[in-house]
Design a protein around this motif. Structure first.
Motif, PDB file in Angstrom:
ATOM      1  N   GLY A 368     122.042  45.090 -26.058  1.00  0.00           N
ATOM      2  CA  GLY A 368     121.602  46.184 -26.146  1.00  0.00           C
ATOM      3  C   GLY A 368     120.185  46.401 -25.446  1.00  0.00           C
ATOM      4  N   GLY A 369     119.933  45.423 -24.600  1.00  0.00           N
ATOM      5  CA  GLY A 369     118.796  45.494 -23.673  1.00  0.00           C
ATOM      6  C   GLY A 369     117.545  45.017 -24.679  1.00  0.00           C
ATOM      7  N   THR A 370     117.779  44.597 -25.932  1.00  0.00           N
ATOM      8  CA  THR A 370     116.856  44.076 -26.522  1.00  0.00           C
ATOM      9  C   THR A 370     116.212  42.825 -26.273  1.00  0.00           C
ATOM     10  OG1 THR A 370     115.757  43.830 -28.867  1.00  0.00           O
ATOM     11  CG2 THR A 370     118.073  43.547 -28.478  1.00  0.00           C
ATOM     12  N   THR A 371     115.034  42.167 -26.530  1.00  0.00           N
ATOM     13  CA  THR A 371     114.358  40.817 -26.506  1.00  0.00           C
ATOM     14  C   THR A 371     114.277  40.352 -27.798  1.00  0.00           C
ATOM     15  OG1 THR A 371     112.269  41.671 -26.063  1.00  0.00           O
ATOM     16  CG2 THR A 371     113.360  41.185 -24.118  1.00  0.00           C
ATOM     17  N   ASP A 372     114.166  41.073 -28.771  1.00  0.00           N
ATOM     18  CA  ASP A 372     114.096  40.649 -30.253  1.00  0.00           C
ATOM     19  C   ASP A 372     115.316  39.791 -30.806  1.00  0.00           C
ATOM     20  OD1 ASP A 372     113.166  40.097 -32.907  1.00  0.00           O
ATOM     21  OD2 ASP A 372     113.053  42.241 -33.448  1.00  0.00           O
ATOM     22  N   PRO A 373     115.469  38.795 -31.209  1.00  0.00           N
ATOM     23  CA  PRO A 373     116.461  37.856 -31.640  1.00  0.00           C
ATOM     24  C   PRO A 373     116.909  38.724 -32.766  1.00  0.00           C
ATOM     25  CG  PRO A 373     115.038  36.481 -31.074  1.00  0.00           C
ATOM     26  CD  PRO A 373     114.274  37.552 -30.941  1.00  0.00           C
ATOM     27  N   GLY A 409     117.697  33.149 -31.928  1.00  0.00           N
ATOM     28  CA  GLY A 409     116.518  33.017 -31.794  1.00  0.00           C
ATOM     29  C   GLY A 409     116.099  31.449 -30.901  1.00  0.00           C
ATOM     30  N   PRO A 410     116.637  30.596 -31.376  1.00  0.00           N
ATOM     31  CA  PRO A 410     116.412  29.145 -30.971  1.00  0.00           C
ATOM     32  C   PRO A 410     117.196  29.147 -29.466  1.00  0.00           C
ATOM     33  CG  PRO A 410     117.171  28.700 -32.967  1.00  0.00           C
ATOM     34  CD  PRO A 410     117.437  30.298 -32.750  1.00  0.00           C
ATOM     35  N   PHE A 411     118.389  29.786 -29.261  1.00  0.00           N
ATOM     36  CA  PHE A 411     118.870  29.820 -27.904  1.00  0.00           C
ATOM     37  C   PHE A 411     117.906  30.510 -26.680  1.00  0.00           C
ATOM     38  CE2 PHE A 411     121.769  30.975 -24.390  1.00  0.00           C
ATOM     39  CZ  PHE A 411     122.655  29.814 -24.267  1.00  0.00           C
ATOM     40  N   ARG A 412     117.526  31.790 -27.175  1.00  0.00           N
ATOM     41  CA  ARG A 412     116.503  32.491 -26.256  1.00  0.00           C
ATOM     42  C   ARG A 412     115.258  31.785 -26.087  1.00  0.00           C
ATOM     43  NH1 ARG A 412     116.048  37.237 -23.973  1.00  0.00           N
ATOM     44  NH2 ARG A 412     113.922  38.044 -23.571  1.00  0.00           N
ATOM     45  N   ALA A 413     114.882  30.922 -27.038  1.00  0.00           N
ATOM     46  CA  ALA A 413     113.551  30.276 -26.815  1.00  0.00           C
ATOM     47  C   ALA A 413     113.662  29.052 -25.955  1.00  0.00           C
ATOM     48  CB  ALA A 413     113.207  29.901 -28.350  1.00  0.00           C
ATOM     49  N   VAL A 414     114.937  28.483 -25.742  1.00  0.00           N
ATOM     50  CA  VAL A 414     115.071  27.336 -24.849  1.00  0.00           C
ATOM     51  C   VAL A 414     115.554  27.890 -23.329  1.00  0.00           C
ATOM     52  CG1 VAL A 414     116.514  25.476 -24.436  1.00  0.00           C
ATOM     53  CG2 VAL A 414     115.899  25.678 -26.855  1.00  0.00           C
ATOM     54  N   HIS A 415     116.520  29.146 -23.428  1.00  0.00           N
ATOM     55  CA  HIS A 415     116.950  29.483 -21.966  1.00  0.00           C
ATOM     56  C   HIS A 415     116.339  30.588 -21.715  1.00  0.00           C
ATOM     57  CE1 HIS A 415     120.263  26.354 -22.431  1.00  0.00           C
ATOM     58  NE2 HIS A 415     120.468  26.788 -23.725  1.00  0.00           N
ATOM     59  N   GLY A 416     115.563  31.393 -22.145  1.00  0.00           N
ATOM     60  CA  GLY A 416     115.143  32.598 -21.906  1.00  0.00           C
ATOM     61  C   GLY A 416     116.161  33.717 -21.616  1.00  0.00           C
ATOM     62  N   ARG A 417     117.124  33.487 -22.428  1.00  0.00           N
ATOM     63  CA  ARG A 417     118.258  34.768 -22.541  1.00  0.00           C
ATOM     64  C   ARG A 417     119.000  34.412 -23.899  1.00  0.00           C
ATOM     65  NH1 ARG A 417     122.885  32.487 -21.326  1.00  0.00           N
ATOM     66  NH2 ARG A 417     122.967  30.577 -19.899  1.00  0.00           N
ATOM     67  N   PHE A 418     119.781  35.418 -24.046  1.00  0.00           N
ATOM     68  CA  PHE A 418     120.599  35.346 -25.095  1.00  0.00           C
ATOM     69  C   PHE A 418     122.015  34.610 -24.694  1.00  0.00           C
ATOM     70  CE2 PHE A 418     118.427  39.169 -26.900  1.00  0.00           C
ATOM     71  CZ  PHE A 418     117.825  38.301 -27.749  1.00  0.00           C
ATOM     72  N   PRO A 419     122.787  34.093 -25.364  1.00  0.00           N
ATOM     73  CA  PRO A 419     124.055  33.452 -25.238  1.00  0.00           C
ATOM     74  C   PRO A 419     125.089  34.365 -24.731  1.00  0.00           C
ATOM     75  CG  PRO A 419     123.807  33.566 -27.458  1.00  0.00           C
ATOM     76  CD  PRO A 419     122.603  33.839 -26.984  1.00  0.00           C
ATOM     77  N   VAL A 421     129.380  35.024 -24.129  1.00  0.00           N
ATOM     78  CA  VAL A 421     130.337  35.283 -25.138  1.00  0.00           C
ATOM     79  C   VAL A 421     131.047  33.849 -25.339  1.00  0.00           C
ATOM     80  CG1 VAL A 421     132.621  36.189 -25.822  1.00  0.00           C
ATOM     81  CG2 VAL A 421     130.812  37.589 -24.817  1.00  0.00           C
ATOM     82  N   PRO A 422     131.173  33.001 -24.213  1.00  0.00           N
ATOM     83  CA  PRO A 422     131.748  31.622 -24.761  1.00  0.00           C
ATOM     84  C   PRO A 422     130.659  30.892 -25.302  1.00  0.00           C
ATOM     85  CG  PRO A 422     132.316  32.575 -22.573  1.00  0.00           C
ATOM     86  CD  PRO A 422     131.359  33.360 -22.852  1.00  0.00           C
ATOM     87  N   GLU A 423     129.509  30.970 -24.868  1.00  0.00           N
ATOM     88  CA  GLU A 423     128.252  30.144 -25.440  1.00  0.00           C
ATOM     89  C   GLU A 423     128.263  30.376 -26.821  1.00  0.00           C
ATOM     90  OE1 GLU A 423     125.554  29.374 -21.362  1.00  0.00           O
ATOM     91  OE2 GLU A 423     125.491  30.990 -22.738  1.00  0.00           O
ATOM     92  N   LEU A 424     128.288  31.622 -27.369  1.00  0.00           N
ATOM     93  CA  LEU A 424     127.923  32.115 -28.701  1.00  0.00           C
ATOM     94  C   LEU A 424     129.141  31.834 -29.605  1.00  0.00           C
ATOM     95  CD1 LEU A 424     126.484  33.728 -30.664  1.00  0.00           C
ATOM     96  CD2 LEU A 424     127.673  35.816 -29.949  1.00  0.00           C
ATOM     97  N   ARG A 425     130.261  31.814 -29.097  1.00  0.00           N
ATOM     98  CA  ARG A 425     131.539  31.227 -29.817  1.00  0.00           C
ATOM     99  C   ARG A 425     131.552  29.864 -29.957  1.00  0.00           C
ATOM    100  NH1 ARG A 425     137.829  31.292 -27.477  1.00  0.00           N
ATOM    101  NH2 ARG A 425     138.790  30.479 -29.551  1.00  0.00           N
ATOM    102  N   GLN A 426     131.092  28.989 -29.159  1.00  0.00           N
ATOM    103  CA  GLN A 426     130.621  27.641 -29.221  1.00  0.00           C
ATOM    104  C   GLN A 426     129.575  27.333 -30.465  1.00  0.00           C
ATOM    105  OE1 GLN A 426     129.883  25.904 -25.470  1.00  0.00           O
ATOM    106  NE2 GLN A 426     132.020  25.589 -24.885  1.00  0.00           N
ATOM    107  N   LEU A 427     128.576  28.140 -30.170  1.00  0.00           N
ATOM    108  CA  LEU A 427     127.539  27.712 -31.381  1.00  0.00           C
ATOM    109  C   LEU A 427     127.977  28.377 -32.617  1.00  0.00           C
ATOM    110  CD1 LEU A 427     124.448  29.377 -29.391  1.00  0.00           C
ATOM    111  CD2 LEU A 427     125.086  26.683 -29.981  1.00  0.00           C
ATOM    112  N   LEU A 428     128.786  29.370 -32.982  1.00  0.00           N
ATOM    113  CA  LEU A 428     129.486  29.575 -34.075  1.00  0.00           C
ATOM    114  C   LEU A 428     130.346  28.713 -34.577  1.00  0.00           C
ATOM    115  CD1 LEU A 428     129.752  33.606 -33.762  1.00  0.00           C
ATOM    116  CD2 LEU A 428     127.940  32.252 -35.201  1.00  0.00           C
ATOM    117  N   ASP A 429     131.223  28.191 -33.960  1.00  0.00           N
ATOM    118  CA  ASP A 429     132.239  27.039 -34.165  1.00  0.00           C
ATOM    119  C   ASP A 429     131.225  25.706 -34.570  1.00  0.00           C
ATOM    120  OD1 ASP A 429     134.489  28.530 -33.855  1.00  0.00           O
ATOM    121  OD2 ASP A 429     134.779  28.090 -31.779  1.00  0.00           O
TER     122      ASP A 429
END
Length: 704
Positions: A368-373, A409-419, A421-429
């Motif tokens: 949604g264009g937000t930068t707040d995790p 939150g941690p992912f954005r702090a490290v990469h400067g963006r949100f994950p 879909v494949p990256e988010l799936r790996q993190l949830l798994d």
């Protein structure tokens, strides 16, 4: 100069708004047999000067003629003519009896008292004139009396020259004076912008101005009066471009096609005609029914089976109207539906997102264009598992928000963006590789608070009740080859974000229905959640924002209902359609119907769906009459003759009638009536505007 918000829109949008490429659009399903004429050219002045009186909510105000609240008593034509004829015969009989002296000479006494003795000579001119003048006066008195008893005046108005003139020559609108002529732009003249008013009036007279131009320039003038724009800039733009001034960022001045009747002065779109039915209040019968932002601001819910006309007669006209409002700088609209649903051609929109279509120019921003995790986690959790929530604190939706927040939150702090879909799936798994890389990066950067979030996620992973597995299963529905090029977070695509609702944008989102029904429901919930979150934080709330969601199956959740409740205060609204209320969880049906101010029950509704509508519409006190007729039998020849005469006049046998009047409470529309008494192509609508004014449930013909 641009219309309100359009100049900022050009600066705010990093990418231009091109026309989406791809396969040709499927033919739209027209809600009406033919397209209505547009008010442009020579017809524009007549359209502009047509009166639009104030009316009840939902009444089509263009050329509306108010009707009385109660239906006047109309005498049947046969009874009216028979009564007039009998009255004439009675008057003739009275005159004959007077003339032949059967009633005596008492009626001549005033004549004898007025005539002087010098006129008493037989056959004198004065006596003849006075006597026959007196006869005429007496005859006129008799005619007036029997004429009133026989309702001759009603016959004259119903069948005489007044009725001929009304049918032969319709009333012509009067030419307004210059100070009141809307085509002369008196508001601009009063503010000292006479040159701009002259230019606009000249364009209107020459046929260069359209209804969208008038609405757009009027909107820009509102910005001048409120102080958002400068008068000199507005005047120079009008003098330079005339009717083409203050253009929409797309440069368009109208839609490529229209299938409904629109009135941009009142902001209404006509949906149909209120049926001439006894269940409708008399003041509404035969009037046009129309909707505008004042009614859509309370949100609308339309329920009807497949083929009942939800898309063609409700959604398409509303989407078309909102697109016209966006071109006028008044609104921002997002239309969501299945690909090929007939929601308008691509040329009618600024942005078309075809999810699952590789030829789509635009992408959809998953966050949604937000930068707040935390905000991104809340919106994404609502989209993924909002349909599993039960509305209680601590339900799956809230826990899912926490789980996603621990990862985003941690992912954005490290990469400067949100994950992605494949990256988010790996993190949830809980894949060890991505989690360890994330931990190492956080340790190297010294972000201890985010490291604690990651530790908490690892401790909860795999424990009973952990919702990460459910979230991963839902994310897997979006991690399909058909969506490989979508939901990109690396900046290589052109994602559309609902943060753009600060500007008058026209957006259409095509959902991949075939083979991806579950993914489409997730995306529909995502758009609804992002919409309710974005409109409440807009800077410019003078723009009306509306989300049109064709087929809201699986979209209505507890958080969605709460979000729709907040739209009215944010100058926004939502339009939802359902095939049946069974697509909504039972605990949410009442709150959903109570939240939406405009409710539409189309033909073909099931009785159990009708029961929910009947409950929300409630009951009313009505007056019922129990009539008992007892035939009168005449025993004498005179009585039989009177009965024959009465039968000739009234067309009915002589009866003695006993009437009992009672006040009873009954449902406005019962479940049985909604299920079986609504004809095809019709619907029962109840409306409420943002001021709290409401219209009762009305039977409307959507084909007219």
């Amino acid at each position: 100069m641009d219309s309100d918000g359009t100049q900022d829109a050009r600066r705010a949008q990093a990418n231009p708004v091109p026309r989406p490429a791809g396969p040709p659009e499927p033919p739209a399903v027209p809600p009406r047999p033919s397209a209505p004429p547009r008010p442009d050219g020579s017809a524009f002045l007549a359209w502009l000067r047509t009166p639009r009186p104030e009316a009840a909510p939902g009444v089509w105000r263009f050329g509306h003629r108010p009707r009385p609240d109660e239906e006047p008593e109309v005498i049947p034509g046969r009874q009216l003519i028979s009564g007039a004829l009998i009255a004439f015969l009675v008057g003739w009989l009275i005159w004959s009896l007077l003339w032949n002296g059967y009633l005596g000479g008492w009626w001549l006494l005033p004549l004898y008292a007025m005539i002087p003795d010098s006129w008493a000579e037989p056959h004198s001119f004065g006596a003849v004139v006075a006597v026959y003048a007196y006869y005429v006066v007496i005859a006129l008195i008799i005619m007036v009396g029997v004429g009133r008893l026989g309702r001759w005046g009603e016959i004259w108005r119903r069948y005489g020259p007044p009725a001929w003139r009304r049918s032969a020559a319709p009333e012509q609108p009067r030419q307004p004076v210059a100070e009141q002529d809307p085509a002369a732009w008196p508001a601009l003249r009063a503010a000292g912008a006479a040159d701009a008013a002259d230019r606009l009036a000249a364009d209107a007279r020459s046929g260069l101005m359209r209804d969208v131009d008038h609405a757009r320039i009027a909107r820009a003038w509102q910005g001048v009066r409120s102080g958002r724009h400068d008068l000199a800039t507005f005047t120079s733009a009008v003098l330079r471009d005339g009717a083409a001034a203050c253009l929409h960022p797309s440069g368009e001045r109208d839609l490529p096609a229209r299938l409904a009747r629109h009135d941009l002065i009142t902001g209404q779109v006509r949906l149909g005609t209120t049926a001439d039915d006894p269940r409708n209040p008399y003041a509404y019968r035969g009037t046009g029914l129309a909707l505008g932002p004042d009614l859509l601001g309370t949100s609308l819910l339309a329920v009807g089976p497949a083929g009942s006309g939800k898309t063609g007669t409700v959604v398409r006209p509303l989407a078309e109207s909102l697109c016209l409002h966006a071109l006028a700088g008044r609104a921002a609209v997002v239309v969501v539906g299945a690909a090929g649903a007939g929601l308008g051609p691509a040329d009618a929109y600024d942005v078309v997102v075809r999810i699952g279509n590789p030829d789509s120019v635009h992408d959809l921003d998953l966050y949604g264009g937000t930068t707040d995790p935390d905000e991104a986690a809340a919106v994404l959790a609502e989209a993924l598992v909002g349909d599993l929530a039960d509305g209680h604190p601590g339900s799956d939706s809230r826990r899912s928000t926490t789980v996603l927040g621990q990862l985003l939150g941690p992912f954005r702090a490290v990469h400067g963006r949100f994950p992605s879909v494949p990256e988010l799936r790996q993190l949830l798994d809980g894949a060890p590789g991505p989690m360890s890389e994330l931990r190492t990066a956080l340790e190297n950067s010294g972000q201890d608070s985010l490291l604690r979030e990651l530790d908490a996620r690892e401790r909860q992973s795999g424990h009973p009740g952990d919702v990460a597995a459910v979230l991963a299963d839902r994310v897997a529905l979006l991690d399909r080859p058909a969506f490989a090029g979508f939901f990109d977070t690396s900046g290589q695509s052109r994602p559309f974000s609902l943060k753009a609702l600060d500007h008058p944008v026209r957006v259409r989102v095509d959902l991949p229905e075939r083979g991806h029904a579950d993914a489409s429901r997730i995306l529909a919930r995502l758009v609804l959640a992002q919409f309710t979150a974005s409109v409440s934080v807009r800077e410019d709330r003078s723009l009306f924002a509306c989300l049109v969601l064709d087929d809201a199956t699986g979209v209505v959740t507890p958080e969605a209902v709460r979000g729709i409740q907040r739209l009215r205060s944010a100058h926004a609204g939502a339009v939802l359609t359902l095939r049946t209320l069974d697509d909504v969880p039972r605990p949410l049906r009442g709150p959903l119907l109570g939240t939406t101010g405009c409710r539409v029950a189309l033909s073909g509704l099931t009785p159990w769906d009708g029961q929910d509508f009947a409950e929300v519409w409630g009951k009313e006190w009505t007056e019922t009459r129990d009539v008992t007729d007892r035939q009168i039998i005449a025993e004498t020849p005179a009585g039989k003759a009177v009965h024959v005469l009465r039968r000739v006049i009234t067309g009915k046998a002589p009866t003695a009638r006993a009437v009992t009047v009672r006040q009873v409470e009954r449902e406005r529309w019962s479940a049985s009536e909604l299920a079986h008494a609504v004809p095809p192509g019709h619907a029962v609508l109840s409306l409420t505007n943002v001021k709290g004014e409401h219209a009762p449930p009305l039977l409307v013909d959507l084909r007219d």
